[in-house]
Design an enzyme around this catalytic site. Structure first.
Site, PDB file in Angstrom:
ATOM      1  N   HIS A  80       0.837  -1.208   0.000  1.00 24.91           N
ATOM      2  CA  HIS A  80       0.000   0.000   0.000  1.00 24.91           C
ATOM      3  C   HIS A  80       0.868   1.253   0.000  1.00 24.91           C
ATOM      4  CE1 HIS A  80       0.324   1.013   4.390  1.00 24.91           C
ATOM      5  NE2 HIS A  80       0.401  -0.291   4.568  1.00 24.91           N
ATOM      6  N   ASP A  82      -0.261   4.432   0.990  1.00 27.57           N
ATOM      7  CA  ASP A  82      -0.622   5.493   1.928  1.00 27.57           C
ATOM      8  C   ASP A  82       0.108   5.331   3.253  1.00 27.57           C
ATOM      9  OD1 ASP A  82      -2.260   3.142   2.417  1.00 27.57           O
ATOM     10  OD2 ASP A  82      -3.448   4.354   3.790  1.00 27.57           O
ATOM     11  N   ASP A 143       6.413   1.853   6.339  1.00 29.86           N
ATOM     12  CA  ASP A 143       5.088   1.223   6.276  1.00 29.86           C
ATOM     13  C   ASP A 143       4.272   2.026   5.274  1.00 29.86           C
ATOM     14  OD1 ASP A 143       2.566   0.210   6.638  1.00 29.86           O
ATOM     15  OD2 ASP A 143       2.302   1.002   8.657  1.00 29.86           O
ATOM     16  N   GLU A 177      -4.951   1.792   2.809  1.00 30.31           N
ATOM     17  CA  GLU A 177      -4.898   0.644   3.724  1.00 30.31           C
ATOM     18  C   GLU A 177      -5.012   1.093   5.164  1.00 30.31           C
ATOM     19  OE1 GLU A 177      -2.789  -2.435   6.280  1.00 30.31           O
ATOM     20  OE2 GLU A 177      -2.410  -0.314   6.043  1.00 30.31           O
ATOM     21  N   GLU A 178      -4.375   2.223   5.481  1.00 30.08           N
ATOM     22  CA  GLU A 178      -4.299   2.672   6.876  1.00 30.08           C
ATOM     23  C   GLU A 178      -5.655   3.111   7.425  1.00 30.08           C
ATOM     24  OE1 GLU A 178      -1.833   2.209   8.681  1.00 30.08           O
ATOM     25  OE2 GLU A 178      -0.057   2.129   7.413  1.00 30.08           O
ATOM     26  N   ASP A 200       4.210  -6.432   3.930  1.00 34.69           N
ATOM     27  CA  ASP A 200       3.903  -5.340   4.869  1.00 34.69           C
ATOM     28  C   ASP A 200       4.153  -5.758   6.312  1.00 34.69           C
ATOM     29  OD1 ASP A 200       3.079  -2.834   5.655  1.00 34.69           O
ATOM     30  OD2 ASP A 200       0.929  -3.243   5.443  1.00 34.69           O
ATOM     31  N   HIS A 383       4.088   4.206  12.070  1.00 38.01           N
ATOM     32  CA  HIS A 383       3.205   5.310  12.498  1.00 38.01           C
ATOM     33  C   HIS A 383       3.912   6.198  13.522  1.00 38.01           C
ATOM     34  CE1 HIS A 383      -0.494   2.520  11.556  1.00 38.01           C
ATOM     35  NE2 HIS A 383       0.448   2.484  10.632  1.00 38.01           N
TER      36      HIS A 383
END
Ligand SMILES: [Zn+2]
Length: 412
Positions: A80, A82, A143, A177-178, A200, A383
Site C-alpha cells: 500500500h 498510503d 510502512d 490501507e491505513e 507489509d 506510524h
C-alpha cells in the site's frame, strides 16, 4: 539490485501520501495519486506489460512468465502507498545512517527523538547495516513504502533476468490501507492471481498467516429524558445505564491492556452520550469466528442484565463485521505459506511466525477469494517518528520475492 531498492525507497518516502479517515472520496486523499501515478510510470519504464491504474487508484501490472510450464499458478505481490492518518507524512527527510554500530541515533529535527538499541531490541541484528530513519519531525513511511520499493526492485531484477524461471506474476499497489479501505474496490477477478502476498510485515524473516477476527459492536442504551427539575420518578438516564454497563466489564482481563498472544478482548472506545440515548461502541477481537460470536453474545447478555437493574431502560445492539482470521482460508491452501517459509530460509533467514493482533489487507483479500499471507518488509516502529528500516533487510526481501516465485515454478 542493492543500491536500487534504497534509491527507490528514498524517492517514494518524500512523496506525502497520508490517508485520512471519513473522507468522501476514494482514495481518501488526492495526494496518494502522486505516488500511484509515479509507480505506474516506473513500472512501464521497467518494461512491464499490462500496467494499468484504475479510477480508484489501484495500480496493477504483470511480470510475464519465463517458464515453458503452463500450469504454474499466478502469484501476486501487494503493497500500500498510503501512510498513517495519525502522523504527518509531509516533508519527510529520510536519513541513511551508514554502518550502524549500536549507537543512539539522534534525529536532528527533534533531539528528543532518539532511536536507542535498548528500546529497540531488533536493532541488535542490524550491526554493520545501514539504517534509514526520518529526521524527527515526521514518520518515515517505511510502512509500506519499503514493501513498494522491494516489489518494484524485484520486478526490475526479474525483467533483467529472464533466465530465472517463474510463472506469471501480478503486482498491485493500493491506496487507503491505513484507514481500513485498501481492498474496498480491489478487483480480485481482474487482478487474476491465484495466491498473493502482502509485503507489509516487520522483522526480518517474519511470516504472518494468522490474524484477529474482528467486529465492532454498538450497544445503544435508551432512557427517558424530561425536565430535570420535575424528573422525579420519570427520568431514566441512559448515561448512567451505560456507565453501569461499562463498569461491569471485567477488570484485569479481556481488555487490550491486559492481553497478548492468542487472547482476544472487548474494548469500549467510543461513547455518544445523552440522557435519552447513549451508544457505547466496542471493538471485539478473537482468533476464531466462534470465539468472536461468544464474546458478542456475552456482551449482549451483560447489557440485558444491566438494563434489568434500571427500570424503564432498554437497549439494542448492532454488529459491524470488520475482518476475519485469514487462517480460516489459508489452512485450505497450505502451499502459500509453505513456499513462503522455504523462500525465507533460502534467503538465509530464520522464519519467524506469530499471530497478528490486528488485520491486514490480506485478511479481506483471503475472504474475497485470494489467499494472501503477509511477509516482512523490514518496517519497524510504524506510524511513529522513530520509524526505521534497514537497507540490508529491504535487499533481503527482494531476494525472498525472487526465491518465492522460483519455488512456485520449481514445485509445479
Ligand atoms: Zn502497512
Amino acid at each position: 539490485m542493492a543500491a536500487n531498492v534504497l534509491d527507490k525507497f528514498l524517492r517514494y518516502v518524500v512523496i506525502d501520501t497520508q490517508s485520512v479517515e471519513d473522507s468522501s472520496t476514494y482514495p481518501s486523499t488526492a495526494r496518494q495519486w502522486d505516488l500511484l501515478q509515479l509507480l505506474e510510470r516506473e513500472l512501464r519504464e521497467i518494461g512491464l506489460p499490462e500496467v494499468r491504474i484504475d479510477e480508484y487508484g489501484y495500480v496493477f501490472a504483470t511480470i510475464p512468465s519465463t517458464t515453458p510450464k503452463t500450469d504454474v499458478p499466478v502469484i501476486g505481490f501487494i503493497a500500500h502507498v498510503d501512510t498513517s492518518p495519525e502522523m504527518s507524512g509531509a516533508d519527510v527527510r529520510p536519513i541513511v545512517h551508514r554502518n550502524y554500530q549500536g549507537q543512539d541515533l539522534v534525529l536532528p529535527d527533534d533531539p528528543q527523538m532518539v532511536l536507542r538499541l535498548s528500546d529497540n531490541p531488533w536493532l541488535a541484528e542490524q550491526i554493520g547495516h545501514d539504517i534509514v530513519t526520518a529526521s524527527g519531525a515526521t514518520l518515515l513511511g517505511a510502512d509500506n513504502k519499503a514493501g513498494v520499493a522491494e516489489i518494484v526492485a524485484a520486478a526490475e531484477y526479474l525483467m533483467a533476468h529472464p533466465e530465472i524461471p517463474h510463472g506469471t506474476i501480478r503486482i498491485a499497489f493500493t491506496p487507503d490501507e491505513e484507514v481500513g479501505a485498501g481492498t474496498k474496490f480491489f478487483d480480485v477477478q481482474r487482478f487474476g492471481a491465484t495466491y498473493a502476498y502482502t509485503m507489509d510485515g516487520e522483522t526480518r524473516g517474519e511470516l504472518e498467516t494468522e490474524s484477529f477476527s474482528a467486529d465492532a459492536i454498538t450497544i445503544t442504551f435508551r432512557g427517558f429524558n424530561t425536565h430535570p427539575g420535575y424528573a422525579k420518578g420519570k427520568m431514566v438516564n441512559a448515561i448512567k445505564v451505560a456507565a453501569d454497563f461499562i463498569s461491569r466489564l471485567p477488570d484485569g482481563e479481556l481488555s487490550p491492556e491486559t492481553t497478548d498472544g492468542y487472547q482476544g478482548y472487548v474494548h469500549p472506545y467510543v461513547l455518544h452520550a445523552s440522557v435519552d440515548s447513549t451508544a457505547v461502541k466496542l471493538l471485539v477481537r478473537d482468533f476464531s469466528s466462534a470465539g468472536l460470536k461468544e464474546k458478542e453474545a456475552w456482551l449482549e447478555d451483560l447489557a440485558g442484565k444491566t438494563v434489568q437493574d434500571w427500570p424503564g431502560a432498554s437497549f439494542d445492539a448492532s454488529i459491524e463485521e470488520s475482518y476475519r482470521n485469514m487462517k480460516e482460508i489459508l489452512d485450505a491452501h497450505p502451499r502459500a505459506a509453505d513456499y513462503a517459509r522455504e523462500a525465507i530460509r533460502r534467503s538465509g533467514l530464520t522464519v519467524r511466525e506469530r499471530p497478528i493482533r490486528g488485520g491486514t489487507d490480506g485478511c479481506r483479500l483471503s475472504f474475497m477469494g485470494l489467499p494472501t499471507p503477509n511477509i516482512f518488509a523490514g518496517e519497524h516502529n510504524f506510524h511513529s517518528r522513530l520509524e526505521w528500516v534497514s537497507v540490508q533487510d529491504m535487499e533481503k526481501v527482494v531476494d525472498v520475492i525472487v526465491n518465492l516465485v522460483r519455488l512456485w515454478e520449481e514445485k509445479t
